[in-house]
Scaffold this active site. Structure first.
Site, PDB file in Angstrom:
ATOM      1  N   GLU A 209     -10.132   5.215   9.411  1.00  0.00           N
ATOM      2  CA  GLU A 209      -9.067   5.889  10.137  1.00  0.00           C
ATOM      3  C   GLU A 209      -9.302   7.397  10.194  1.00  0.00           C
ATOM      4  OE1 GLU A 209      -7.237   2.158   8.287  1.00  0.00           O
ATOM      5  OE2 GLU A 209      -8.776   3.625   7.808  1.00  0.00           O
ATOM      6  N   SER A 277       3.879   2.750  -8.736  1.00  0.00           N
ATOM      7  CA  SER A 277       4.373   2.538 -10.100  1.00  0.00           C
ATOM      8  C   SER A 277       4.891   3.852 -10.657  1.00  0.00           C
ATOM      9  CB  SER A 277       3.265   2.015 -11.037  1.00  0.00           C
ATOM     10  OG  SER A 277       2.670   0.845 -10.550  1.00  0.00           O
ATOM     11  N   ASP A 349     -10.103   7.482  -4.378  1.00  0.00           N
ATOM     12  CA  ASP A 349     -11.010   6.929  -3.378  1.00  0.00           C
ATOM     13  C   ASP A 349     -12.344   6.579  -4.040  1.00  0.00           C
ATOM     14  OD1 ASP A 349     -12.377   6.204  -1.127  1.00  0.00           O
ATOM     15  OD2 ASP A 349     -12.530   8.225  -0.287  1.00  0.00           O
ATOM     16  N   ASP A 352     -16.621   3.855  -0.461  1.00  0.00           N
ATOM     17  CA  ASP A 352     -17.182   4.641   0.634  1.00  0.00           C
ATOM     18  C   ASP A 352     -17.995   3.745   1.560  1.00  0.00           C
ATOM     19  OD1 ASP A 352     -16.028   7.004  -0.111  1.00  0.00           O
ATOM     20  OD2 ASP A 352     -17.787   7.773  -1.149  1.00  0.00           O
TER      21      ASP A 352
END
Length: 804
Positions: A209, A277, A349, A352
């Site tokens: 995105e 959470s 992240d 990849d």
């Protein structure tokens, strides 16, 4: 549900059995399903009616005693660790076997075996992501590096399998009967696969995105709409923390070539909205008792059987209690005689994507620098109920599997992208929890966390010694600034990760001066942390509400912490609504309905209690306004993500006439007020329709919190329209399908006091009175006493079982 409920369910199940013939394959044989001796009726008994004083369990070194309390929570007492985990496997399977197997079949990409071709695309994607491949690597790693953990995994599997081997047709969980299949044996691989499945549920990436957004918007506008450090970030590790280490060097390439075309391909499934959470710990200096208090409430999908299974595990070395994950060893979120710990998702992240340039159509080699590297092939054999075996060939590079290629649904011929993910590397997360279960202090906690790779988690800690701590743990790639934000060129070796951040340099804090540690899925650190940290999904509301309240509070009690877990203050509304009302002005002042809704909003205290009506009005108005603001951006064919609610509110506040609000495809110059007014028009239409059809628009009636069976078609086994408040972005994050899957509060005094609850029950059997008996308490913010119990404690015993 007992017999009356089961009469209703029986009719529904017959209908289900017929209905599944279309989406799920062949109709299951109705005669066995309705057989009073072996079929559906045998699942109408609760566990206390079937209690056995003694059970035979092979391979034990000594007798194991299991004491069930009034809530069907088992307390297992064993003389050694191996017996303890063998018994845990047996007892967990006894109450949650179907759930355990269904979840691991989903993780392995095997749902088509159960339900037929409707799940084929899902199974293909799961396998292409390499979850089973990662679990295989995990088993190899554990077998070679930690024989003790592997022995415990084998013992657990043996306990599960002994239960399966003893299981009669009559006692077979009802889902097997409806779907017409039988359980297969458990293995150590399945336990590791389950942990990889949790990683997949919690990790996301928006490289696809963001790559498209970069092409659509350009770098300048992209950074404006999606800043990596928005104004007002309140990080997990307290701002201004001194890091105290020399960071490793990272080399950024002089020039970077990104794949330049918009990519119209289907994104990988991402964590669903509402997944998150809270956890925190307060020091004794802030509590009434003078003891540290720890709290944890993971926010996940609200399902039945519940994701968690409560249990106490006791051996001569330790006694631990809390929430277990059926299929995994030990306690995942809990406490023992000395410490307590809990987890939240760290939203880092760690996936990849690399564009692969194959040498030719054979795909046997791909460009890497000035060489051609060899690929390998993994043929995935997918069994499909009622159809022939489906073969899917997945190409593996040194980065990882080529998920997107010409053979996959909706992918162009020239698109080939490989996934690099730390899940594909050998690791031993299971050891982390086994070590936490027996840990005595902060050093033990840190040693346990050193084994944890994925998913990235914020581990909160408190001890009877008075320490509180937070550590953001995972195996984090060493990246240059911006690396991994977009799809990268796999032919360029400079795009490689440059190693990993050392465990001791992962962000952490111990006994900060503010007197508390906390996390709620927000940014991990302030901008002084020396390594590149990025994720698209950081949270901006729960964390600020939590930190504000913890900063204000003193003389804190367990009850205060329970109230905070159930806090439904709508901070997003408190910040956005005054701006929206101001931009709306008096344009709709003469409309009776408009007056009613505006009046409700102006009088609102911003708490989303179940009986309040204003939250519904705000929620609809905001969603309509947000949709208007980003209407043009959302119309792109290529997958993108929209700017956050938080950033959108900042734009409305600080630059209401700014260019970000202008729709380029219209003749007029739009501003924030225009979008707010358009959103309000749509609100009026929606509310009119709702009131005509549904009537009451109180918040609980509108959001309709539902706790669904893992197979959504089995509505008879779900609990719908749970009357409770809260919502996404609030500490009580109970939305329609997500919320606090487990709430725990622990006071670390000389005698540890603990409280817990989750939305379900201990039993996996829909016919049991212990299947959903916690839900009303959970919905009302109530808790069960969760103290450790001793073997000779007689109060509250439901029944006992001796395993010989």
């Amino acid at each position: 549900m007992k017999y009356a409920g089961f009469l209703v369910s029986l009719v529904l199940t017959i209908a289900l059995a017929i209905a599944v013939s279309r989406p799920f394959g062949a109709i299951p044989p109705l005669a066995p399903l309705l057989d009073p001796s072996h079929g559906f009726w045998q699942n109408s008994y609760s566990e206390d009616e079937l209690a056995e004083d003694e059970l035979e369990l092979n391979n034990l070194n000594a007798e194991v005693r299991v004491v069930y309390d009034e809530n069907l929570i088992p307390h297992i007492f064993a003389d050694n660790q191996t017996d303890l985990y063998r018994a845990q496997g047996y007892i967990t399977a006894k109450h949650r076997l179907w759930q355990m197997e269904f979840q691991t079949m989903a993780a392995a990409g095997r749902i088509s075996e159960i339900v037929g071709p409707m799940a084929l695309d899902l199974d293909r994607m799961t396998r292409r992501k390499g979850l089973a491949f990662g679990a295989e690597k995990g088993v190899e790693f554990i077998r070679e590096n930690d024989p003790d953990s592997y022995q415990n995994l084998e013992a657990y599997a043996d306990g599960v399998n002994q239960y399966i081997d003893q299981l009669s047709d009559a006692k077979l969980p009802v889902e097997y009967k409806i779907l017409n299949y039988r359980p297969e044996h458990w293995t150590a691989f399945k336990s590791i696969l389950l942990l990889k499945y949790m990683t997949d549920m919690l990790v996301g990436d928006r490289d696809l995105e963001y790559s498209n957004l970069r092409k659509i918007l350009g770098d300048v506008m992209l950074d404006k709409l999606y800043p990596e450090f928005p104004t007002g970030v309140d990080p997990i590790i307290e701002a201004g923390h001194k890091w105290g280490f020399k960071p490793l060097d990272v080399t950024r390439p002089d020039s970077i070539n990104y794949p330049d075309d918009q990519l119209v391909i289907e994104p990988l499934p991402q964590p669903e909205e509402g997944t998150g959470s809270n956890n925190w710990a307060v020091a004794g200096s802030k509590t009434k008792s003078g003891n540290p208090i720890l709290a944890n409430d993971p926010h996940l999908g609200l399902n039945l059987p519940s994701l968690w299974y409560s249990m106490q595990l006791t051996s001569p070395e330790h006694s631990v209690k809390g929430a277990t994950l059926p299929g995994a060893l030990g306690v995942i979120s809990g406490f023992n005689e000395n410490i307590a710990w809990g987890v939240t998702n760290a939203t880092r992240d760690t996936r990849d994507w690399y564009k692969i340039t194959f040498q030719d159509n054979s795909r046997k080699a791909y460009r890497y620098g000035d060489k051609w590297e060899q690929t390998s092939f993994r043929v995935e054999e997918i069994k499909v109920k009622g159809e022939e075996l489906f073969l899917d060939t997945v190409v593996y590079t040194h980065y990882g599997p080529v998920v997107y290629d010409k053979t996959f649904k909706g992918t162009r011929q020239d698109v080939n992208f490989a996934l690099k993910w730390n899940v594909h590397e050998g690791s031993n997360e299971q050891k982390t929890f086994l070590m936490l279960n027996t840990a005595k202090n902060h050093d033990d906690y840190n040693e346990a966390l050193n084994n944890f790779t994925a998913p990235a988690q914020n581990f909160v800690f408190a001890s009877k010694a008075g320490d509180i701590a937070m550590r953001i743990q995972g195996k984090f790639p060493l990246k240059w600034k911006g690396q991994g934000k977009f799809f990268m060129d796999g032919a360029d070796p400079r795009m490689e990760w440059q190693g990993y951040i050392p465990n001791e340099q992962n962000a952490s804090t111990l006994n900060p001066s503010r007197g508390f540690v906390s996390s709620a899925n927000q940014h991990p650190t302030d901008s002084t942390y020396p390594y590149y940290v990025f994720d698209n999904s950081y949270e901006f509301y729960r964390n600020r509400r939590l930190n504000k309240r913890l900063s204000e509070m003193s003389e804190i009690t367990v009850e205060n912490m329970q109230e905070l877990q159930f806090d439904d203050y709508y901070l997003h509304a408190a910040e956005a609504l005054p701006i929206m009302l101001d931009l709306l002005g008096n344009e709709y002042g003469d409309d009776a309905d408009a007056k009613k809704y505006v009046s409700l909003l102006k009088e609102w205290d911003f708490y989303a209690d179940p009986n309040q009506k204003a939250p519904t009005v705000f929620y609809i108005w905001w969603r309509k306004t947000y949709g208007q603001i980003w209407k043009e951006l959302s119309e792109n064919v290529a997958p993108i993500v929209l700017p956050s609610y938080y950033q959108t509110v900042l734009f409305m506040k600080n630059e209401p006439d700014g260019a970000v609000f202008d729709l380029k495809n219209t003749a007029e110059m739009e501003n924030a007020a225009r979008h707010v007014k358009e959103g309000f028009k749509e609100l009026l239409a929606d509310m009119k329709s709702w009131e005509e059809k549904e009537g009451d628009f109180a918040w609980a009636n509108y959001k309709k919190t539902s706790i669904q069976h893992l197979v959504p078609q089995f509505k008879a086994f779900s609990v719908e329209n749970v009357y409770t408040g809260g919502g996404s972005g609030m500490l009580n994050a109970t939305s329609g399908r997500h919320g606090a899957s487990w709430r725990m509060v622990v006071d670390l005094g000389p005698e540890v006091k603990a409280f817990g609850i989750y939305p379900g029950g201990q039993s996996g059997n829909p016919g049991s009175k212990y299947y959903s008996n916690f839900i009303n308490k959970w919905a009302n913010g109530e808790y069960l006493n969760f103290d450790l119990r001793s073997l000779d404690q007689e109060e509250g015993v439901l029944f006992q079982t001796i395993l010989n």
